[in-house]
Scaffold this active site. Structure first.
Site, PDB file in Angstrom:
ATOM      1  CB  SER A   1       4.584  -1.213  12.339  1.00  0.00           C
ATOM      2  OG  SER A   1       4.264   0.099  12.594  1.00  0.00           O
TER       3      SER A   1
ATOM      4  CE  LYS B   1      -0.662   3.103   4.610  1.00  0.00           C
ATOM      5  NZ  LYS B   1      -0.486   3.277   6.031  1.00  0.00           N
TER       6      LYS B   1
ATOM      7  CD  GLU C   1      -3.897  -2.618   7.194  1.00  0.00           C
ATOM      8  OE1 GLU C   1      -2.727  -2.658   6.885  1.00  0.00           O
ATOM      9  OE2 GLU C   1      -4.416  -1.547   7.139  1.00  0.00           O
TER      10      GLU C   1
ATOM     11  CG  HIS D   1      -6.112   1.681   4.859  1.00  0.00           C
ATOM     12  ND1 HIS D   1      -5.861   2.777   5.964  1.00  0.00           N
ATOM     13  CD2 HIS D   1      -5.154   0.933   4.911  1.00  0.00           C
ATOM     14  CE1 HIS D   1      -4.555   2.586   6.157  1.00  0.00           C
ATOM     15  NE2 HIS D   1      -4.134   1.555   5.726  1.00  0.00           N
TER      16      HIS D   1
ATOM     17  N   GLY E   1       1.867   2.553  10.825  1.00  0.00           N
ATOM     18  CA  GLY E   1       2.789   3.578  10.550  1.00  0.00           C
ATOM     19  C   GLY E   1       3.414   3.905  11.908  1.00  0.00           C
TER      20      GLY E   1
ATOM     21  CG  ASN F   1      -1.997   1.114   1.516  1.00  0.00           C
ATOM     22  OD1 ASN F   1      -1.908   2.039   0.471  1.00  0.00           O
ATOM     23  ND2 ASN F   1      -2.590   1.220   2.515  1.00  0.00           N
TER      24      ASN F   1
ATOM     25  CD  GLU G   1      -3.279   5.559   6.681  1.00  0.00           C
ATOM     26  OE1 GLU G   1      -3.100   5.408   5.429  1.00  0.00           O
ATOM     27  OE2 GLU G   1      -2.220   5.136   7.258  1.00  0.00           O
TER      28      GLU G   1
HETATM   29  P1  PGA Z   1       2.417   0.396   7.629  1.00  0.00           P
HETATM   30  O1  PGA Z   1       1.050   0.564   7.161  1.00  0.00           O
HETATM   31  O2  PGA Z   1       2.987  -0.904   7.111  1.00  0.00           O
HETATM   32  O3  PGA Z   1       3.246   1.757   7.320  1.00  0.00           O
HETATM   33  O4  PGA Z   1       2.203   0.414   9.300  1.00  0.00           O
HETATM   34  C1  PGA Z   1       0.153  -0.545   6.968  1.00  0.00           C
HETATM   35  C2  PGA Z   1      -1.189  -0.063   6.200  1.00  0.00           C
HETATM   36  O5  PGA Z   1      -1.594   1.157   6.522  1.00  0.00           O
HETATM   37  O6  PGA Z   1      -1.642  -0.910   5.388  1.00  0.00           O
END
Ligand code: PGA
Length: 274
Positions: A226, A11, A180, A106, A186, A9, A108
Site C-alpha cells: 500500500s 500484477k 512486504e 511474491h 492492497g 508491480n 500472492e
Molecule cells: P500494493 O502491492 O502496493 O497494491 O499494496 C504491493 C505488492 O504487492 O508488491
C-alpha cells in the site's frame, strides 16, 4: 552505496495494447537522477514495455541529464526449471532480452500458486543463471505479526529461500529484498516506517548469520504494501530502507511520479545524485 529503487508491480493489469503507452508515460514522468526504476508488467506485455521504455529513455537523450538511468523491465515470476513439460509456464532463459529484473516469491504467488521457500530458492538460481536481477519478497501474515512472530517468520523465509546459495554470487547478481507484510498488500493499511526499519535491520542480521559479506549492508531492502505518494516519505526517511515495491499506485501516473520524485530526494541525500 546501495541503489535507491522504485519497482512497479503491475500484477494482472494492462494488455499488450495499452501497456506500452502506460510505460511511455511512466518513463517520461519519473526521470529522477540516482533512482533505479523497474516496471514489471504481465509476461505478455514485456515486449511492449521493453520497446516503449527503450524509445522513451534512449540513452542518447538522457545522457548528460545528470545521472538519470533508463527505466528497466522486470518479470513478475519465473519457473524453477529451465525447460520442460510445464504447460503455461515461463522459464528464465525465455526472458533474456525482454527483462533484466524478476520478482520472486511474491506473497500472492505463495498464496495462489503454493510457492514454498525451497521452490523460490530454485527460482533464484534460474533467475541468476539467466542474468536477471532478483527482487526476493518476504513478509509475515497479520496473525503472525500480532503473535509477535514477524521477525522469526521472515528469518525462516530468508533461510528457506537462500539455503544453498552463495552470498557472494547473490550480491554480485544485485539481489534485492522486498519486505512486504502480507496484511499491508492492497489493503490500504501499511506498516509504519519504524516497523519497516526494524524488519530491515532484522533481515540484515539474518543475512549476517547466513554468511553475507559486510553484514548484508550491500543488499538493498525495499518496503512494499500500500505504498503511495503520500506515505513513501515515511519509509524512505529510514536509512535502512532503499525504496519501494509498489502495486496499485504504480498503475497511476501521478502516484508513481510522486513516489519516484520522493525517491529522488533520498538519492540526493544519500549521495547517489547531485
Ligand atoms: P500494493 O502491492 O502496493 O497494491 O499494496 C504491493 C505488492 O504487492 O508488491
Amino acid at each position: 552505496m546501495r541503489d535507491v529503487i522504485v519497482a512497479a508491480n503491475w500484477k494482472m493489469h494492462t494488455t499488450p495494447a495499452d501497456a506500452g503507452e502506460l510505460a511511455r508515460i511512466m518513463a517520461a514522468r519519473t526521470r529522477e537522477p540516482g533512482v533505479t526504476r523497474v516496471i514489471c508488467p504481465p509476461f505478455v506485455c514485456l515486449t511492449a514495455v521493453r520497446d516503449a521504455l527503450a524509445a522513451a529513455d534512449d540513452p542518447a537523450d538522457i545522457e548528460g541529464a545528470g545521472g538519470i538511468q533508463p527505466a528497466a523491465v522486470g518479470a513478475q515470476n519465473v519457473h524453477h526449471e529451465l525447460a520442460g513439460a510445464y504447460t503455461g509456464e515461463i522459464a528464465a532463459p525465455m526472458l533474456v532480452g525482454l527483462a533484466t529484473w524478476v520478482i520472486l516469491g511474491h506473497s500472492e504467488r505463495r498464496r495462489d500458486a503454493g510457492e514454498t521457500d525451497a521452490l523460490i530458492g530454485r527460482k533464484l538460481t534460474r533467475a541468476i543463471d539467466a542474468g536477471l536481477r532478483p527482487i526476493l519478497c518476504v513478509g509475515e501474515q497479520l496473525d503472525e505479526r500480532e503473535a509477535g512472530a514477524a521477525i522469526s517468520v521472515v528469518d525462516a523465509q530468508l533461510r528457506g529461500c537462500l539455503a544453498g546459495h552463495d552470498p557472494v554470487t547473490l550480491v554480485s547478481a544485485g539481489m534485492v529484498i522486498a519486505y512486504e507484510p502480507v496484511w499491508a498488500i492492497g489493503t490500504g493499511r501499511t506498516a509504519t516506517g519504524a516497523d519497516a526499519a526494524t524488519m530491515a535491520d532484522a533481515i540484515r542480521r539474518s543475512l549476517t548469520e547466513l554468511g553475507w559479506p559486510d553484514a548484508g549492508d550491500g543488499v538493498p531492502i525495499l518496503y512494499g504494501g500500500s505504498v503511495t505518494s503520500a506515505n513513501i516519505g515515511e519509509f524512505l526517511a529510514e536509512p535502512s530502507i532503499d525504496g519501494a515495491l509498489v502495486g496499485g499506485a504504480s498503475l497511476k501516473p501521478d502516484e508513481l511520479a510522486g513516489i519516484v520524485a520522493r525517491a529522488g530526494l533520498t538519492a540526493r541525500a544519500r549521495g547517489l545524485a547531485s
